[in-house]
Design a protein around this motif. Structure first.
Motif, mmCIF file in Angstrom:
data_model
loop_
_atom_site.group_PDB
_atom_site.id
_atom_site.type_symbol
_atom_site.label_atom_id
_atom_site.label_comp_id
_atom_site.label_asym_id
_atom_site.label_seq_id
_atom_site.Cartn_x
_atom_site.Cartn_y
_atom_site.Cartn_z
ATOM 1 N N ASN A 187 73.335 51.494 52.714
ATOM 2 C CA ASN A 187 72.823 52.419 53.594
ATOM 3 C C ASN A 187 72.079 53.556 52.779
ATOM 4 O O ASN A 187 72.055 53.352 51.319
ATOM 5 C CB ASN A 187 74.015 53.237 54.268
ATOM 6 N N TYR A 188 71.210 54.349 53.436
ATOM 7 C CA TYR A 188 70.411 55.049 52.904
ATOM 8 C C TYR A 188 70.642 56.463 53.222
ATOM 9 O O TYR A 188 69.838 57.516 53.139
ATOM 10 C CB TYR A 188 68.856 54.702 53.144
ATOM 11 N N ASP A 189 71.680 56.969 53.554
ATOM 12 C CA ASP A 189 72.132 58.216 54.014
ATOM 13 C C ASP A 189 73.682 58.525 53.586
ATOM 14 O O ASP A 189 74.719 57.780 54.023
ATOM 15 C CB ASP A 189 71.832 58.506 55.419
ATOM 16 N N PRO A 190 73.932 59.261 52.736
ATOM 17 C CA PRO A 190 75.316 59.646 52.509
ATOM 18 C C PRO A 190 76.381 59.964 53.611
ATOM 19 O O PRO A 190 77.542 59.831 53.513
ATOM 20 C CB PRO A 190 75.249 60.930 51.792
ATOM 21 N N THR B 88 78.267 56.978 53.852
ATOM 22 C CA THR B 88 79.163 56.250 52.788
ATOM 23 C C THR B 88 80.380 55.873 53.326
ATOM 24 O O THR B 88 81.077 54.884 53.298
ATOM 25 C CB THR B 88 79.165 57.355 51.638
ATOM 26 N N SER C 210 80.933 52.878 55.519
ATOM 27 C CA SER C 210 81.013 51.695 54.751
ATOM 28 C C SER C 210 82.545 51.487 54.216
ATOM 29 O O SER C 210 82.845 50.377 54.110
ATOM 30 C CB SER C 210 80.140 51.660 53.596
ATOM 31 N N SER D 147 80.152 48.037 48.763
ATOM 32 C CA SER D 147 78.964 48.799 49.414
ATOM 33 C C SER D 147 78.458 49.909 48.279
ATOM 34 O O SER D 147 78.680 50.116 47.263
ATOM 35 C CB SER D 147 79.781 50.019 50.571
ATOM 36 N N THR E 233 75.398 53.410 48.273
ATOM 37 C CA THR E 233 74.506 54.200 49.239
ATOM 38 C C THR E 233 73.343 54.640 48.388
ATOM 39 O O THR E 233 73.427 54.914 47.319
ATOM 40 C CB THR E 233 75.441 55.434 49.149
#
Ligand code: PA5
Length: 423
Positions: A260-263, A266, A269, A291, A293
Motif C-alpha cells: 500500500n501507499y498510505d500508512p 498498514t 495489511s 506486507s 507500506t
C-alpha cells in the motif's frame, strides 16, 4: 467499488479459463455450505441479517460513555478479536487522528513494559474497557483484562462494571460467565462466525462507533458486497477474479506481498495477513502473506523485491481518492530544487510513485503485480473491502482444499505454553 487489474501480471485469459472449474466447485462449497468448515459460514449472510438491536445498543452505550466523558477505550483482544478494529479505525481516521478520543489496544502481548506504559498513559484519562474474546480463555487478553479490570475497580468501586463492555460468545465461556456475574453490557460474537471473520460484528463495530465511524455505512458497504461477490462469474465478481489470479500466480511463487501507499492501510495489511495466513496456511499448503507500506519500504524491502530471489508476487491496494488535498508549495529560493513539482497534489505525486514501482517490479524484475483499485477511503468502501477479503480468502482456501475457518496450528503453541506455565 473494487477493480482487479491484472495488466501487470503474466496471467492470460486462458489461465483464467483453466481455473473456472475449480472456482465453480469452490463457489458451491461457499454458497451451498457443503465444504470444509461450513458451520462457520455465518459471515456470508451477516451484512443483511445482523442483529439491528445490538447496533442500537452499541450506540446507546457509547452515547452513555460520551455523556460521562469517557475519552479513552482500552480494547482488549488478540488475533481476530483485535486486528479488524485497528485496521478499520486507521483506514477511516488515518494514523494521526486528532479527535479527543483514543482507542488503545492491549491484550496483544505479554510485555510488562508495554502494559506498564499503557497504565501510565491512562493515569489521568477517563477510560473504559472493551474486552473481546470469543472463547474467553485466550491467555494474552485474559491477563490484560485481569490487570485493567482491577485498576478500574480501584477507580470506580462498585460502579466499575458500567465502564466495561464485553464482546464474547452468546451462551458459554469464561468471559461470558464473568460478564453475566458482573452485569457487564455484553455483545455477541455469533457461534457460526470465526474470530478473523468477525470485524463487522460487535468485535469491530464497538470500537469503530467509539471513534465516531459511521457503522451503518460500513454495514451498507458489506451488504452491497454480499449482493455482488457471491456470483459465479470471474468477469463480474472481483473477489473470485482476485482469488483466481492468486491461485495462478502461486504456482511457483508462494509469497504474496500486500503493498500500500498510505500508512492508513498498514493495519489493513496486518488484518489481511491474519485472515489469509490463519485461514490458508495448513496441511503443509498455502501462500505466505507479507506486507509493505510504501514509500517507506521502497527504501528497505524494495531492494529485495527488485533484485532479490524471485519468490513472491505483489497485490497492491490502491486508491487515488484521498480524503484530503495537499499541494506542494512553491519556494522562492528553490534551494531544494523541487519547484518543478510546485502546485502538484501530493496524491498525484504518490500515484506516480505507485505507477513507477509497478513498472520497475513487473517490467524490469518480472515480479507480478495484481492491482486492487479501491474506490475511496469511505466507510462504505471499507465494509465492501472487508467482505471482499472474506470471500476471496474462503475461495482461495477451497481452491487448494483447505478448511478456511479453523486454526489447528495456533493451538499447539498454546498447549506448550500452558505446560511451561504449570497449568
Ligand atoms: O481468527 C481467529 O479465530 C483467532 O485469531 C482468534 O480471533 C484469536 O485467537 C482470539 O481468540 P478469542 O477471541 O477466542 O480470544
Amino acid at each position: 467499488m473494487i477493480k482487479v487489474n491484472l495488466n501487470n501480471t503474466k496471467i492470460s485469459n486462458d489461465d483464467l479459463k483453466d481455473v473456472k472449474k475449480l472456482i465453480t466447485k469452490s463457489h458451491e462449497y461457499i454458497t451451498k455450505e457443503n465444504g470444509k468448515g461450513s458451520e462457520w459460514l455465518g459471515w456470508k449472510d451477516w451484512p443483511t441479517n445482523f442483529n439491528k438491536d445490538e447496533i442500537k445498543s452499541i450506540k446507546n452505550k457509547i452515547n452513555d460513555w460520551d455523556s460521562k466523558g469517557v475519552d479513552t477505550l482500552l480494547v482488549i483482544g488478540i488475533g481476530g478479536s483485535y486486528l479488524g478494529a485497528k485496521a478499520a479505525i486507521d483506514f477511516i481516521k488515518g494514523t494521526h487522528d486528532n479527535s479527543d478520543k483514543e482507542v488503545i489496544f492491549v491484550g496483544t502481548n505479554l510485555s510488562a513494559d508495554y502494559i506498564n506504559s499503557v497504565i501510565k498513559k491512562i493515569e489521568n484519562k477517563n477510560w473504559a474497557i472493551n474486552i473481546i474474546s470469543k472463547s474467553g480463555t485466550t491467555l494474552e487478553p485474559a491477563v490484560s483484562f485481569r490487570i485493567f479490570r482491577q485498576l478500574l475497580e480501584e477507580k470506580h468501586g462498585s460502579k466499575a462494571n458500567r465502564y466495561i463492555a464485553a464482546v464474547t460468545s452468546g451462551s458459554t465461556g469464561t468471559l461470558y460467565n464473568i460478564a453475566k456475574k458482573e452485569e457487564y453490557d455484553t455483545y455477541v460474537i455469533p457461534d457460526n462466525i470465526g474470530g478473523r471473520y468477525s470485524v463487522t460484528t460487535p468485535v469491530g463495530l464497538f470500537a469503530m462507533q467509539f471513534m465516531g465511524i459511521n457503522i451503518d455505512n460500513v454495514m451498507k458497504g458489506s451488504a452491497k458486497a454480499q449482493k455482488e461477490l457471491l456470483v459465479n462469474d470471474i468477469d463480474k465478481n472481483p473477489a473470485y477474479k482476485y482469488a483466481a489470479a492468486k491461485h495462478i500466480l502461486s504456482n511457483g511463487k508462494n509469497i504474496e506481498l500486500y503493498v500500500n501507499y498510505d500508512p492508513r492501510m498498514t493495519y489493513l495489511s496486518e488484518w489481511i495477513k491474519q485472515l489469509h495466513g490463519e485461514s490458508q496456511g495448513k496441511d503443509g499448503k498455502g501462500i505466505f502473506p507479507a506486507s509493505v507500506t510504501n514509500s517507506a519500504d521502497l527504501h528497505s524491502l524494495g531492494q529485495f523485491i527488485q533484485d532479490g530471489s524471485k519468490v513472491l508476487f505483489e497485490t497492491v491496494i490502491w486508491s487515488s481518492k484521498e480524503r484530503t488535498k495537499l499541494k506542494l508549495p512553491k519556494s522562492k529560493s528553490n534551494d531544494d530544487n523541487l519547484n518543478f513539482l510546485a502546485g502538484k497534489d501530493l496524491s498525484w505525486i504518490n500515484e506516480q510513485a505507485f505507477k513507477g514501482v509497478v513498472k520497475a517490479h513487473y517490467k524490469d524484475a518480472g515480479v507480478d503485480n495484481i492491482i486492487l483499485d479501491i474506490k475511496d477511503f469511505s466507510e462504505e468502501t471499507l465494509g465492501y473491502l472487508i467482505y471482499f477479503f472474506f470471500v476471496s480468502v474462503a475461495m482461495s482456501c477451497y481452491m487448494i482444499d483447505v478448511n478456511p475457518f479453523d486454526q489447528p496450528g495456533v493451538e499447539i503453541y498454546k498447549s506448550y505454553m500452558k505446560d511451561l506455565l504449570n497449568k
